[in-house]
Scaffold this active site. Structure first.
Site, PDB file in Angstrom:
ATOM      1  N   PRO A  88       0.807  -1.227   0.000  1.00 12.48           N
ATOM      2  CA  PRO A  88       0.000   0.000   0.000  1.00 12.48           C
ATOM      3  C   PRO A  88       0.838   1.275   0.000  1.00 12.48           C
ATOM      4  CG  PRO A  88      -0.815  -1.550   1.651  1.00 12.48           C
ATOM      5  CD  PRO A  88       0.483  -2.088   1.165  1.00 12.48           C
ATOM      6  N   GLU A 115       0.777  -8.956   8.282  1.00 10.95           N
ATOM      7  CA  GLU A 115       0.853  -7.489   8.403  1.00 10.95           C
ATOM      8  C   GLU A 115       1.912  -6.934   7.471  1.00 10.95           C
ATOM      9  OE1 GLU A 115      -2.128  -8.012  10.395  1.00 10.95           O
ATOM     10  OE2 GLU A 115      -1.469  -5.937  10.250  1.00 10.95           O
ATOM     11  N   ARG A 153      -0.979  -7.298 -21.445  1.00 10.60           N
ATOM     12  CA  ARG A 153      -1.767  -6.794 -22.575  1.00 10.60           C
ATOM     13  C   ARG A 153      -0.943  -5.926 -23.513  1.00 10.60           C
ATOM     14  NH1 ARG A 153      -7.311  -6.799 -22.114  1.00 10.60           N
ATOM     15  NH2 ARG A 153      -7.504  -4.813 -23.170  1.00 10.60           N
ATOM     16  N   ASP A 168      -6.170   1.304 -27.680  1.00 13.08           N
ATOM     17  CA  ASP A 168      -5.879   2.559 -28.384  1.00 13.08           C
ATOM     18  C   ASP A 168      -6.149   3.777 -27.517  1.00 13.08           C
ATOM     19  OD1 ASP A 168      -7.062   1.260 -31.571  1.00 13.08           O
ATOM     20  OD2 ASP A 168      -5.323   0.852 -30.299  1.00 13.08           O
TER      21      ASP A 168
HETATM   22  C1  LIG Z   1      -1.354  -7.517   4.204  1.00 12.40           C
HETATM   23  N1  LIG Z   1      -1.100  -6.149   3.953  1.00 12.40           N
HETATM   24  C2  LIG Z   1      -1.908  -5.190   4.601  1.00 12.40           C
HETATM   25  C3  LIG Z   1       0.113  -5.752   3.443  1.00 12.40           C
HETATM   26  C4  LIG Z   1       0.991  -4.959   4.193  1.00 12.40           C
HETATM   27  C5  LIG Z   1       2.228  -4.567   3.659  1.00 12.40           C
HETATM   28  C6  LIG Z   1       2.569  -4.942   2.384  1.00 12.40           C
HETATM   29  C7  LIG Z   1       1.706  -5.740   1.603  1.00 12.40           C
HETATM   30  C8  LIG Z   1       0.484  -6.144   2.138  1.00 12.40           C
HETATM   31  C9  LIG Z   1      -0.421  -6.992   1.292  1.00 12.40           C
HETATM   32  N2  LIG Z   1      -1.625  -6.222   1.007  1.00 12.40           N
HETATM   33  C10 LIG Z   1      -1.667  -5.261   0.055  1.00 12.40           C
HETATM   34  C11 LIG Z   1      -0.678  -5.134  -0.889  1.00 12.40           C
HETATM   35  C12 LIG Z   1      -0.799  -4.099  -1.836  1.00 12.40           C
HETATM   36  C13 LIG Z   1      -1.900  -3.255  -1.794  1.00 12.40           C
HETATM   37  C14 LIG Z   1      -2.059  -2.157  -2.800  1.00 12.40           C
HETATM   38  N3  LIG Z   1      -2.857  -1.134  -2.486  1.00 12.40           N
HETATM   39  O1  LIG Z   1      -1.447  -2.230  -3.876  1.00 12.40           O
HETATM   40  C15 LIG Z   1      -2.853  -3.434  -0.816  1.00 12.40           C
HETATM   41  N4  LIG Z   1      -2.741  -4.429   0.080  1.00 12.40           N
END
Ligand SMILES: CN(C)c1ccccc1CNc1ccc(C(N)=O)cn1
Length: 245
Positions: A88, A115, A153, A168
């Site tokens: 995230p 986590e 793609r 396109d």
């Molecule tokens: C388990 N979690 C909370 C986590 C915590 C840290 C890293 C990866 C994760 C795996 N989860 C993800 C991964 C990507 C996205 C995104 N927005 O690209 C959303 N969630």
């Protein structure tokens, strides 16, 4: 293009490439998917991949080992491939980033669960982090599949000429034009006459006008970013004239 995906749920990721356009691309050898499961690289009897967080708190954290061994195994198979962590707090995936990834021969996609992953592994082994949006998912597998689909793609040959049309508009930095198919009438709504005219030039012009107009209406930011030529501005004026009120 080869995707090496490090994941605790390989079957989830294989699901993406077993169907449709992606399935055919794999069958034709245009794209290749190899999954690496850290549980297979665990030294202990219970194949432990996670542990409790230092500092306390809920949930578990993915341990450095066996993840590091798994990454190194994947790197050994693909030395030049960047290790991309789906997270995230990664850089936002967008068109330009997808196009850049499509230039690589190989990428290694690292999927976190629990986590997340011990920070020391990210510092030592991750080349870049990518996010598909500002929301939290249970794992990195869905984001990895989004990346693979969007990148695949763009690989020459993956989309037959029949499907490549859908690239396109977006590739041109615009939203897509509307699409219609039979029947000609649905209740009192009919297909725009130009599309039945057989005049390919008029159809192409209408589609570009619609793509420009819809982008102006729904995503003016994209249009500002892209800019428009004088001809396109004329089409936009025509579009706006036809869409008063
Ligand atoms: C388990 N979690 C909370 C986590 C915590 C840290 C890293 C990866 C994760 C795996 N989860 C993800 C991964 C990507 C996205 C995104 N927005 O690209 C959303 N969630």
């Amino acid at each position: 293009m080869r995707f090496d995906v490090i994941t605790l749920f390989p079957e989830m990721v294989h699901g993406l490439l077993g169907h449709g356009v992606m399935g055919r691309a794999v069958d034709r050898g245009l794209i290749e998917l190899v999954t690496w499961n850290p549980r297979d690289y665990s030294e202990d009897r219970h194949a432990t991949v996670d542990d409790r967080p230092y500092g306390g708190g809920p949930g578990m954290v993915m341990k450095v080992e066996p993840l590091r061994t798994t990454i190194r195994a994947a790197r050994a198979a693909a030395p030049a491939a960047p290790v991309i962590y789906l997270s995230p707090d990664g850089e936002r995936l967008d068109g330009p980033r997808v196009r850049r990834l499509a230039q690589d021969q190989r990428v290694i996609l690292l999927c976190g669960r629990y986590e997340g992953i011990d920070e020391r592994l990210i510092d030592a082994e991750v080349d870049q982090s990518l996010s598909i949006g500002d929301y939290v998912l249970s794992g990195g597998e869905l984001p990895a599949m989004v990346v693979m689909d969007a990148v695949a793609r763009l690989i020459p040959g993956v989309l037959g000429h029949a499907e490549s049309a859908s690239q396109d508009a977006f590739a041109d930095g615009l939203l897509d034009c509307p699409h219609y198919t039979r029947p000609e009438w649905i209740d009192d709504r009919r297909v725009p006459a130009v599309l039945l005219s057989g005049d390919h030039q008029a159809v192409a012009r209408w589609r570009l006008k619609q793509a420009l107009g819809r982008t102006l209406e729904k995503r003016p930011d994209l249009l500002d970013q892209r800019g428009v030529s004088d001809d396109e501005q004329a089409l936009l004026d025509e579009y706006r004239a036809g869409h008063q009120g």
